[in-house]
Design a protein around this motif. Structure first.
Motif, PDB file in Angstrom:
ATOM      1  N   UNK A 202       0.888  -1.068   0.154  1.00  0.00           N
ATOM      2  CA  UNK A 202      -0.023   0.019  -0.085  1.00  0.00           C
ATOM      3  C   UNK A 202       0.752   1.423  -0.137  1.00  0.00           C
ATOM      4  N   UNK A 203       2.062   1.247   0.899  1.00  0.00           N
ATOM      5  CA  UNK A 203       3.042   2.374   0.604  1.00  0.00           C
ATOM      6  C   UNK A 203       3.507   2.345  -0.730  1.00  0.00           C
ATOM      7  N   UNK A 204       3.776   1.525  -1.206  1.00  0.00           N
ATOM      8  CA  UNK A 204       4.401   1.649  -2.692  1.00  0.00           C
ATOM      9  C   UNK A 204       3.124   1.995  -3.853  1.00  0.00           C
ATOM     10  N   UNK A 205       1.979   1.715  -3.413  1.00  0.00           N
ATOM     11  CA  UNK A 205       0.832   2.260  -4.574  1.00  0.00           C
ATOM     12  C   UNK A 205       0.395   3.601  -4.329  1.00  0.00           C
ATOM     13  N   UNK A 206       0.652   4.227  -3.233  1.00  0.00           N
ATOM     14  CA  UNK A 206       0.053   5.832  -2.952  1.00  0.00           C
ATOM     15  C   UNK A 206       1.098   6.710  -3.253  1.00  0.00           C
ATOM     16  N   UNK A 207       0.713   7.798  -3.941  1.00  0.00           N
ATOM     17  CA  UNK A 207       1.546   8.921  -4.175  1.00  0.00           C
ATOM     18  C   UNK A 207       1.486   9.942  -2.933  1.00  0.00           C
ATOM     19  N   UNK A 208       2.029  11.153  -3.319  1.00  0.00           N
ATOM     20  CA  UNK A 208       2.302  12.447  -2.371  1.00  0.00           C
ATOM     21  C   UNK A 208       0.659  12.952  -1.771  1.00  0.00           C
ATOM     22  N   UNK A 209      -0.208  12.456  -2.431  1.00  0.00           N
ATOM     23  CA  UNK A 209      -1.430  13.265  -1.969  1.00  0.00           C
ATOM     24  C   UNK A 209      -1.536  12.921  -0.365  1.00  0.00           C
ATOM     25  N   UNK A 210      -1.174  11.881  -0.205  1.00  0.00           N
ATOM     26  CA  UNK A 210      -1.476  11.387   1.478  1.00  0.00           C
ATOM     27  C   UNK A 210      -0.197  11.977   2.192  1.00  0.00           C
ATOM     28  N   UNK A 211       0.812  12.583   1.941  1.00  0.00           N
ATOM     29  CA  UNK A 211       1.703  13.146   2.464  1.00  0.00           C
ATOM     30  C   UNK A 211       1.538  14.481   2.759  1.00  0.00           C
ATOM     31  N   UNK A 212       0.445  15.167   2.239  1.00  0.00           N
ATOM     32  CA  UNK A 212       0.327  16.642   2.805  1.00  0.00           C
ATOM     33  C   UNK A 212      -0.266  16.966   4.247  1.00  0.00           C
ATOM     34  N   UNK A 213      -0.022  17.876   4.676  1.00  0.00           N
ATOM     35  CA  UNK A 213      -0.397  18.186   6.263  1.00  0.00           C
ATOM     36  C   UNK A 213      -2.148  18.223   5.888  1.00  0.00           C
ATOM     37  N   UNK A 214      -2.684  17.660   6.842  1.00  0.00           N
ATOM     38  CA  UNK A 214      -4.040  17.470   7.043  1.00  0.00           C
ATOM     39  C   UNK A 214      -4.501  18.172   8.250  1.00  0.00           C
ATOM     40  N   UNK A 215      -5.926  18.288   8.227  1.00  0.00           N
ATOM     41  CA  UNK A 215      -6.616  18.907   9.460  1.00  0.00           C
ATOM     42  C   UNK A 215      -7.206  17.567  10.563  1.00  0.00           C
ATOM     43  N   UNK A 216      -7.627  17.666  11.568  1.00  0.00           N
ATOM     44  CA  UNK A 216      -8.104  16.805  12.571  1.00  0.00           C
ATOM     45  C   UNK A 216      -9.419  16.296  11.793  1.00  0.00           C
ATOM     46  N   UNK A 217     -10.188  17.490  11.065  1.00  0.00           N
ATOM     47  CA  UNK A 217     -11.259  16.850  10.270  1.00  0.00           C
ATOM     48  C   UNK A 217     -11.035  15.935   9.296  1.00  0.00           C
ATOM     49  N   UNK A 218      -9.907  15.764   8.626  1.00  0.00           N
ATOM     50  CA  UNK A 218      -9.432  14.985   7.464  1.00  0.00           C
ATOM     51  C   UNK A 218      -9.089  13.570   8.170  1.00  0.00           C
TER      52      UNK A 218
END
Length: 433
Positions: A202-218
């Motif tokens: 799963x780490x291999x398949x996912x790009x930098x969209x999930x590396x951006x800072x997020x809020x507690x809501x997200x």
């Protein structure tokens, strides 16, 4: 016209029957029969399970009318296990829907799976309870119930979060707009720590969209995070005073012997680097053994190593490339891991098999293949100095790049003229003849 009359009468009858059935199917909080003072609304959190899909846990909402002794559990995690499900999921077009069920039967089911069952009774005014009950009763109707599933942005838990926020007038979203504890990738690594192989995939398949800072809501795409946020949430009531969102918490069942989700993602980068260096070094060792001994065994083992590399990294690399070009999984697009493994890597499978059977051309082609893959990996590493190449894939670089460099060096050695014992043996044979 006379001929159409029976048909119109039949259609009108079916329409009236469907309307009546729909009204009968609505629970009392959907028809207006329930009184707010008699209603209770619960946020239910189910702990992680054994299979991959359940590693994240689950959540639901329960509405109970204590006077009428009626209750329903609303589950936004329903989807169809038919022959088209895998294709829809692969294309990023998997539809989920909300359905209602018996709370007690659902709780027994999750208990049979040895999964936590926890209830938080929401501290809502009577009017807000009526609003929530009506919202859920209408949401479960066939014309409203379907939605397009997105793991991080629109799933069975974010739907609960959004429903609660709607009822409290947006206070939940506002209160949880601050920075999150960690990125979505780090949360993913936490929950997949129970299965290192799947976690790495799963780490291999996912790009930098999930590396951006997020809020507690997200962060509340996770059941445990939503539960935690609800427990600490204060809302302004109708009297203008702040009050806890959760009135009471009840643990119906606590899983036995199941490991807790770690609070932080595991630090497995150094381990992966050691494994990558060991695998790449093993390939070089096999090549040196073959050069010195001239034996078949090192050539067969090195060919087998190529086949394994092609299968383990080439197939995910090919899948990642296809998902980028042909699906709506945006979380896989423009993935930097394609520098490390891609469709070219799959070629190691047939070439490795040919090498095992003694093909000299296959060895030469494998050397060119791994030289290109190693170069691509090094390019991906150098590009990390640029801001746009900010994907958190250092662990995969540490794991895969040493293997590619090691394979390139091993195949270079394997293709070079034999030396040492093998060449001495050849010289002795020529003199004897």
């Amino acid at each position: 016209m006379p001929r159409l009359a029976p048909l119109l009468t039949c259609l009108l009858g079916l329409l009236l029957a469907a309307t009546t059935a729909r009204a009968q199917d609505l629970p009392p909080w959907g028809t207006g029969e329930s009184q707010g003072e008699d209603l209770a609304i619960y946020l239910v959190t189910f702990g992680p399970g054994d299979d991959v899909a359940s590693w994240w846990g689950h959540g639901s909402l329960v509405v109970e009318d204590r006077r009428l002794q009626r209750s329903r559990l609303y589950n936004y995690g329903m989807f169809s296990f038919d022959e088209r499900m895998l294709m829809r999921y692969a294309m990023g077009r998997l539809e989920f829907w909300v359905d209602d069920a018996s709370p007690s039967a659902t709780f027994r089911f999750y208990r049979s799976l040895n999964r936590d069952v926890r209830l938080q009774e929401l501290n809502l005014s009577p009017a807000k309870k009526v609003e929530m009950g009506r919202f859920l009763a209408e949401n479960v109707l066939p014309e409203n119930r379907n939605y397009l599933y997105q793991h991080y942005d629109d799933n069975c838990v974010t739907r609960l979060r959004d429903g609660i926020d709607k009822v409290v007038g947006g206070q939940f979203h506002q209160a949880m707009s601050g920075p999150g504890r960690m990125t979505l990738r780090e949360h993913t690594r936490r929950y997949t720590a129970v299965g290192p192989g799947m976690s790495l995939l799963l780490d291999f398949l996912m790009n930098d969209e999930i590396d951006r800072p997020v809020t507690r809501w997200q962060e509340a795409f996770l059941p445990d995070e939503l539960e935690r946020q609800a427990a600490e949430m204060q809302v302004v009531g109708e009297d203008g005073q702040k009050q806890p969102l959760v009135a009471k918490t009840t643990v119906l069942y606590e899983a036995q012997g199941r490991p807790a989700t770690p609070p932080e993602p595991p630090k497995y980068g150094p381990v992966l680097l050691v494994l990558g260096l060991a695998f790449g070094g093993a390939a070089v060792g096999l090549a040196l053994w073959g050069r010195r001994s001239g034996a078949r065994a090192p050539r067969i083992l090195l060919g087998l190593q190529n086949v394994l590399m092609g299968l383990v990294f080439g197939i995910p690399g090919l899948a990642l490339f296809v998902m980028w070009l042909g699906t709506e999984h945006t979380v896989t697009w423009r993935n930097e891991n394609l520098f490390l493994a891609n469709p070219l890597t799959v070629l190691a499978v047939p070439l490795g098999l040919q090498m095992m059977f003694g093909s000299t051309k296959a060895r030469e082609r494998l050397w060119r293949l791994w030289w290109k893959l190693a170069l691509l990996g090094e390019v991906g590493l150098v590009l990390k100095v640029l801001p746009m190449f900010d994907q958190d894939n250092w662990r995969l670089i540490a794991f895969i790049l040493p293997m590619s460099v090691g394979m390139a060096a091993a195949l270079k050695l394997s293709c070079a003229p034999a030396t040492g014992a093998a060449s001495e043996s050849l010289t002795s044979s020529l003199k004897a003849s």
